[in-house]
Design a protein around this motif. Structure first.
Motif, short mmCIF file in Angstrom:
data_model
loop_
_atom_site.label_atom_id
_atom_site.label_comp_id
_atom_site.label_asym_id
_atom_site.label_seq_id
_atom_site.Cartn_x
_atom_site.Cartn_y
_atom_site.Cartn_z
N VAL A 29 21.54 -0.34 -5.94
CA VAL A 29 20.96 -1.34 -5.04
C VAL A 29 22.05 -2.31 -4.57
N ARG A 30 22.89 -2.74 -5.50
CA ARG A 30 24.00 -3.64 -5.13
C ARG A 30 24.96 -2.94 -4.16
N LEU A 31 25.21 -1.66 -4.39
CA LEU A 31 26.08 -0.90 -3.49
C LEU A 31 25.50 -0.87 -2.08
N THR A 32 24.19 -0.67 -1.99
CA THR A 32 23.51 -0.66 -0.70
C THR A 32 23.61 -2.03 -0.03
N GLU A 33 23.45 -3.07 -0.82
CA GLU A 33 23.56 -4.43 -0.30
C GLU A 33 24.97 -4.69 0.25
N GLU A 34 25.97 -4.28 -0.50
CA GLU A 34 27.36 -4.47 -0.06
C GLU A 34 27.66 -3.65 1.18
N LEU A 35 27.10 -2.44 1.26
CA LEU A 35 27.30 -1.61 2.45
C LEU A 35 26.69 -2.28 3.67
N GLY A 36 25.55 -2.93 3.50
CA GLY A 36 24.93 -3.68 4.59
C GLY A 36 25.83 -4.81 5.06
N GLU A 37 26.47 -5.50 4.12
CA GLU A 37 27.38 -6.58 4.48
C GLU A 37 28.60 -6.05 5.23
N LEU A 38 29.10 -4.88 4.82
CA LEU A 38 30.21 -4.25 5.55
C LEU A 38 29.75 -3.87 6.96
N ALA A 39 28.57 -3.29 7.06
CA ALA A 39 28.05 -2.89 8.37
C ALA A 39 27.93 -4.10 9.30
N ARG A 40 27.50 -5.21 8.74
CA ARG A 40 27.37 -6.43 9.55
C ARG A 40 28.74 -6.88 10.08
N GLU A 41 29.75 -6.86 9.22
CA GLU A 41 31.10 -7.26 9.66
C GLU A 41 31.65 -6.29 10.70
N SER A 53 28.49 -18.62 16.40
CA SER A 53 29.51 -19.63 16.11
C SER A 53 29.21 -20.36 14.80
N SER A 54 27.96 -20.36 14.38
CA SER A 54 27.57 -21.04 13.15
C SER A 54 27.81 -20.19 11.90
N GLU A 55 28.10 -18.89 12.10
CA GLU A 55 28.31 -18.00 10.95
C GLU A 55 29.75 -18.11 10.46
N PRO A 56 29.93 -18.08 9.13
CA PRO A 56 31.30 -18.15 8.60
C PRO A 56 32.08 -16.87 8.91
N GLU A 57 33.40 -17.01 8.95
CA GLU A 57 34.26 -15.85 9.16
C GLU A 57 34.08 -14.88 7.99
N GLY A 58 34.05 -13.61 8.29
CA GLY A 58 33.95 -12.59 7.26
C GLY A 58 35.23 -11.79 7.20
N SER A 59 35.25 -10.83 6.30
CA SER A 59 36.43 -9.99 6.15
C SER A 59 36.00 -8.56 5.85
N ILE A 60 36.35 -7.66 6.74
CA ILE A 60 36.05 -6.25 6.52
C ILE A 60 36.73 -5.78 5.24
N ALA A 61 37.98 -6.20 5.03
CA ALA A 61 38.72 -5.78 3.83
C ALA A 61 38.01 -6.24 2.55
N LEU A 62 37.53 -7.48 2.53
CA LEU A 62 36.83 -7.96 1.34
C LEU A 62 35.51 -7.23 1.12
N GLU A 63 34.82 -6.90 2.19
CA GLU A 63 33.56 -6.15 2.05
C GLU A 63 33.84 -4.75 1.49
N ILE A 64 34.91 -4.12 1.95
CA ILE A 64 35.29 -2.82 1.39
C ILE A 64 35.65 -2.98 -0.09
N GLY A 65 36.35 -4.07 -0.42
CA GLY A 65 36.68 -4.36 -1.82
C GLY A 65 35.45 -4.54 -2.67
N ASP A 66 34.43 -5.22 -2.13
CA ASP A 66 33.18 -5.39 -2.87
C ASP A 66 32.53 -4.04 -3.16
N ILE A 67 32.52 -3.17 -2.16
CA ILE A 67 31.94 -1.83 -2.34
C ILE A 67 32.72 -1.07 -3.40
N LEU A 68 34.03 -1.15 -3.33
CA LEU A 68 34.88 -0.46 -4.31
C LEU A 68 34.60 -0.96 -5.72
N PHE A 69 34.48 -2.28 -5.89
CA PHE A 69 34.20 -2.86 -7.20
C PHE A 69 32.88 -2.35 -7.76
#
Length: 109
Positions: A29-41, A53-69
């Motif tokens: 479930v966490r993996l699916t959640e992280e994949l959604g965050e990557l998809a959003r970025e 403009s109100s959304e914080p900057e994201g990072s594709i690299a960090l989202e991939i790192g989250d999935i890897l973790f």
């Protein structure tokens, strides 16, 4: 860093907590959640939905790192060797899909 060392580093981190690894289903479930965050970025950077403009900057690299973790946590939890899994999947692709794609040098495998 070798895959075994990566798996050990994650295990060393998780092992310091009484709770330990989540159950496999929770990790999926966490993996699916992280994949959604990557998809959003990806959608914000390459898709048709620009970031507000109100959304914080994201990072594709960090989202991939989250999935890897989380994926490493799942492998560790299930006692799956990342190295063995990687070798097996590469052998599958190198045999099953050996002639599926057009090679740059124009030669078949």
């Amino acid at each position: 860093m070798e895959l075994a060392a990566v798996a050990k580093r994650v295990d060393d981190y998780i092992s310091q907590f009484k709770e330990g690894y989540f159950q496999p289903m929770t990790l999926v479930v966490r993996l699916t959640e992280e994949l959604g965050e990557l998809a959003r970025e990806i959608n914000h950077v390459y898709g048709e939905k620009p970031k507000k403009s109100s959304e914080p900057e994201g990072s594709i690299a960090l989202e991939i790192g989250d999935i890897l973790f989380v994926l490493i946590c799942l492998a560790n939890r299930l006692n799956i060797s990342l190295e063995e899994a990687f070798v097996a999947v590469m052998e599958k692709f190198e045999t099953r899909d050996a002639n599926r794609w057009t090679r740059k040098n124009g030669k078949e495998a």
